[in-house]
Design a protein around this motif. Sequence first.
Motif, PDB file in Angstrom:
ATOM      1  N   TYR A 268       9.497   1.650  -5.018  1.00 12.86           N
ATOM      2  CA  TYR A 268       8.615   2.180  -3.976  1.00 12.86           C
ATOM      3  C   TYR A 268       8.127   1.077  -3.040  1.00 12.86           C
ATOM      4  O   TYR A 268       8.116   1.250  -1.817  1.00 12.86           O
ATOM      5  N   ILE A 269       7.711  -0.044  -3.595  1.00 12.52           N
ATOM      6  CA  ILE A 269       7.251  -1.150  -2.751  1.00 12.52           C
ATOM      7  C   ILE A 269       8.419  -1.722  -1.962  1.00 12.52           C
ATOM      8  O   ILE A 269       8.285  -2.055  -0.778  1.00 12.52           O
ATOM      9  N   GLY A 270       9.582  -1.822  -2.599  1.00 13.95           N
ATOM     10  CA  GLY A 270      10.777  -2.295  -1.901  1.00 13.95           C
ATOM     11  C   GLY A 270      11.140  -1.389  -0.744  1.00 13.95           C
ATOM     12  O   GLY A 270      11.564  -1.857   0.324  1.00 13.95           O
ATOM     13  N   THR A 271      10.976  -0.080  -0.925  1.00 20.35           N
ATOM     14  CA  THR A 271      11.235   0.857   0.168  1.00 20.35           C
ATOM     15  C   THR A 271      10.255   0.637   1.312  1.00 20.35           C
ATOM     16  O   THR A 271      10.622   0.708   2.491  1.00 20.35           O
ATOM     17  N   GLY A 272       8.997   0.329   0.967  1.00 17.09           N
ATOM     18  CA  GLY A 272       8.021   0.011   2.000  1.00 17.09           C
ATOM     19  C   GLY A 272       8.427  -1.208   2.810  1.00 17.09           C
ATOM     20  O   GLY A 272       8.315  -1.221   4.042  1.00 17.09           O
ATOM     21  N   PHE A 273       8.922  -2.247   2.121  1.00 18.26           N
ATOM     22  CA  PHE A 273       9.388  -3.445   2.831  1.00 18.26           C
ATOM     23  C   PHE A 273      10.599  -3.115   3.705  1.00 18.26           C
ATOM     24  O   PHE A 273      10.714  -3.607   4.833  1.00 18.26           O
ATOM     25  N   LEU A 274      11.511  -2.305   3.198  1.00 17.44           N
ATOM     26  CA  LEU A 274      12.682  -1.920   3.991  1.00 17.44           C
ATOM     27  C   LEU A 274      12.260  -1.259   5.295  1.00 17.44           C
ATOM     28  O   LEU A 274      12.724  -1.641   6.385  1.00 17.44           O
ATOM     29  N   LEU A 275      11.376  -0.277   5.220  1.00 16.09           N
ATOM     30  CA  LEU A 275      10.942   0.452   6.405  1.00 16.09           C
ATOM     31  C   LEU A 275      10.125  -0.444   7.338  1.00 16.09           C
ATOM     32  O   LEU A 275      10.231  -0.334   8.571  1.00 16.09           O
TER      33      LEU A 275
ATOM     34  N   GLY B   4      15.656   0.848 -14.975  1.00 13.68           N
ATOM     35  CA  GLY B   4      16.335  -0.390 -15.323  1.00 13.68           C
ATOM     36  C   GLY B   4      17.081  -0.921 -14.124  1.00 13.68           C
ATOM     37  O   GLY B   4      16.528  -1.024 -13.023  1.00 13.68           O
ATOM     38  N   ILE B   5      18.346  -1.202 -14.309  1.00 15.14           N
ATOM     39  CA  ILE B   5      19.166  -1.752 -13.228  1.00 15.14           C
ATOM     40  C   ILE B   5      19.270  -0.791 -12.062  1.00 15.14           C
ATOM     41  O   ILE B   5      19.419  -1.214 -10.906  1.00 15.14           O
ATOM     42  N   ASP B   6      19.165   0.526 -12.334  1.00 17.36           N
ATOM     43  CA  ASP B   6      19.259   1.514 -11.267  1.00 17.36           C
ATOM     44  C   ASP B   6      18.063   1.449 -10.319  1.00 17.36           C
ATOM     45  O   ASP B   6      18.126   1.966  -9.197  1.00 17.36           O
ATOM     46  N   VAL B   7      16.973   0.819 -10.737  1.00 16.05           N
ATOM     47  CA  VAL B   7      15.832   0.598  -9.862  1.00 16.05           C
ATOM     48  C   VAL B   7      16.043  -0.643  -9.003  1.00 16.05           C
ATOM     49  O   VAL B   7      15.668  -0.672  -7.821  1.00 16.05           O
ATOM     50  N   LEU B   8      16.666  -1.667  -9.566  1.00 14.50           N
ATOM     51  CA  LEU B   8      16.833  -2.938  -8.870  1.00 14.50           C
ATOM     52  C   LEU B   8      17.980  -2.915  -7.874  1.00 14.50           C
ATOM     53  O   LEU B   8      17.903  -3.563  -6.822  1.00 14.50           O
TER      54      LEU B   8
ATOM     55  N   MET C 128       7.850   1.029  -9.623  1.00 15.77           N
ATOM     56  CA  MET C 128       7.069   0.625  -8.456  1.00 15.77           C
ATOM     57  C   MET C 128       7.809  -0.410  -7.614  1.00 15.77           C
ATOM     58  O   MET C 128       7.554  -0.529  -6.411  1.00 15.77           O
ATOM     59  N   ILE C 129       8.722  -1.159  -8.242  1.00 15.85           N
ATOM     60  CA  ILE C 129       9.552  -2.091  -7.468  1.00 15.85           C
ATOM     61  C   ILE C 129      10.332  -1.323  -6.408  1.00 15.85           C
ATOM     62  O   ILE C 129      10.478  -1.778  -5.264  1.00 15.85           O
TER      63      ILE C 129
ATOM     64  N   CYS D 118       0.830  -1.215   0.000  1.00 13.15           N
ATOM     65  CA  CYS D 118       0.000   0.000   0.000  1.00 13.15           C
ATOM     66  C   CYS D 118       0.856   1.254   0.000  1.00 13.15           C
ATOM     67  O   CYS D 118       0.531   2.249  -0.662  1.00 13.15           O
ATOM     68  N   PHE D 119       1.959   1.234   0.746  1.00 15.49           N
ATOM     69  CA  PHE D 119       2.875   2.370   0.747  1.00 15.49           C
ATOM     70  C   PHE D 119       3.432   2.605  -0.654  1.00 15.49           C
ATOM     71  O   PHE D 119       3.481   3.745  -1.130  1.00 15.49           O
ATOM     72  N   GLY D 120       3.840   1.537  -1.316  1.00 15.55           N
ATOM     73  CA  GLY D 120       4.324   1.679  -2.680  1.00 15.55           C
ATOM     74  C   GLY D 120       3.232   2.160  -3.612  1.00 15.55           C
ATOM     75  O   GLY D 120       3.452   3.034  -4.458  1.00 15.55           O
ATOM     76  N   GLY D 121       2.024   1.613  -3.437  1.00 11.04           N
ATOM     77  CA  GLY D 121       0.907   2.002  -4.283  1.00 11.04           C
ATOM     78  C   GLY D 121       0.537   3.465  -4.138  1.00 11.04           C
ATOM     79  O   GLY D 121       0.043   4.088  -5.089  1.00 11.04           O
ATOM     80  N   LEU D 122       0.794   4.027  -2.958  1.00  7.83           N
ATOM     81  CA  LEU D 122       0.511   5.444  -2.735  1.00  7.83           C
ATOM     82  C   LEU D 122       1.303   6.329  -3.693  1.00  7.83           C
ATOM     83  O   LEU D 122       0.888   7.451  -3.997  1.00  7.83           O
ATOM     84  N   HIS D 123       2.434   5.823  -4.175  1.00 10.38           N
ATOM     85  CA  HIS D 123       3.297   6.603  -5.063  1.00 10.38           C
ATOM     86  C   HIS D 123       3.019   6.334  -6.544  1.00 10.38           C
ATOM     87  O   HIS D 123       3.734   6.842  -7.405  1.00 10.38           O
ATOM     88  N   PHE D 124       1.970   5.562  -6.833  1.00 11.36           N
ATOM     89  CA  PHE D 124       1.718   5.166  -8.223  1.00 11.36           C
ATOM     90  C   PHE D 124       1.453   6.366  -9.135  1.00 11.36           C
ATOM     91  O   PHE D 124       1.776   6.333 -10.327  1.00 11.36           O
ATOM     92  N   PHE D 125       0.855   7.416  -8.569  1.00  6.85           N
ATOM     93  CA  PHE D 125       0.504   8.578  -9.388  1.00  6.85           C
ATOM     94  C   PHE D 125       1.597   9.650  -9.377  1.00  6.85           C
ATOM     95  O   PHE D 125       1.384  10.756  -9.874  1.00  6.85           O
ATOM     96  N   ASN D 126       2.757   9.313  -8.800  1.00  7.45           N
ATOM     97  CA  ASN D 126       3.890  10.237  -8.867  1.00  7.45           C
ATOM     98  C   ASN D 126       4.322  10.425 -10.322  1.00  7.45           C
ATOM     99  O   ASN D 126       4.228   9.498 -11.127  1.00  7.45           O
ATOM    100  N   PRO D 127       4.816  11.608 -10.662  1.00  5.93           N
ATOM    101  CA  PRO D 127       5.266  11.833 -12.045  1.00  5.93           C
ATOM    102  C   PRO D 127       6.415  10.916 -12.456  1.00  5.93           C
ATOM    103  O   PRO D 127       6.600  10.644 -13.645  1.00  5.93           O
TER     104      PRO D 127
END
Length: 313
Positions: free
Chosen positions: A209-216, A266-270, A206-207, A187-196
């Motif tokens: 944003y959702i990954g950041t949610g799991f980290l926190l 790309g790789i910079d997201v992973l 989104m990987i 849900c935390f990641g999904g909150l950022h779905f409409f970000n530019p």
Amino acid sequence: MYIAEAFKYRYDFWRYVIGTLLVFVGVVIGQIPLGIAVFLERGMEIAEMTEGELMQVLDSNFTFFLILLTFAAGLGVLLLVVKLLHNQPVKSITTSRKKVDWGRVWFGFGLVAAFTIIVTLIEYSVNPEDFLVNFQPVPFAILVGIAIIMIPLQTSFEEYLFRGYFMQGLGTLVKNRWVPLIITSVCFGGLHFFNPEVTQMGNLIMIYYIGTGFLLGIMTLMDEGMELALGFHAGNNLTAALLVTADWTAFQTESIFKDISDPTAGIDVLVPVFIIYPLFLFIMAKKYGWSDWKNKLFGRVEKPETIKLSEES
């Protein structure tokens, strides 16, 4: 146990439903000043405009302040909901320790801030053509003042809502830890779905944003409190807002640098999610002696015996 703190207070799930609705109303009310400012300037509805267009209509620092004011309003309502609807002190939704550990807050803040600054300077030195020096002393000084006050309110709202209110509420409902971790992170990641950034870089971002949610969320469960997550989130957003802006980011600020590269996901997201984030958790685990990972991330949430006995009597 952090989630079990909620059992000490009014934890009926209907209270969390009503509380969430009240927080949503608070956020909507918090948007009113921005809507009024835009209307007075251009007579346009805010819903019709992107954040980039808002920055062009109003002064960027003023717009930045008004956008963050939305989160500050949400935080204020959320803390009132916790206090009045759940009869729960803020300390118990922050940590399971006897008092808030500010050392942990500052450690989380410093860890990500130092990392972000170092990486940004390396990127600038390696690819200077991707950046413009955007620094202007007066606008930047105003930005610093706004950011230092308002960004911690913005990030604290998101942490208290997802890692605090939702995690404790879901935990007392399902009586385990892994369901709240997954739901709040997604849900935390999904909150950022409409970000530019998502529009510009595609859904792969989104990987991150959702990954950041799991980290926190993992930080919160392993450390039995939100202090590290509160500091980390504030440090991440504050340094990002002050260091680098771009025409396609959610926060367009009077920062030191402006990224003019063509963004791609790309790789910079992973790399952050699968390499850097585990490294952060490893550092925190070593510093704070985390153990029993399986139980703390996947174990049951038990109502304390003292509460069971008092309810039976």
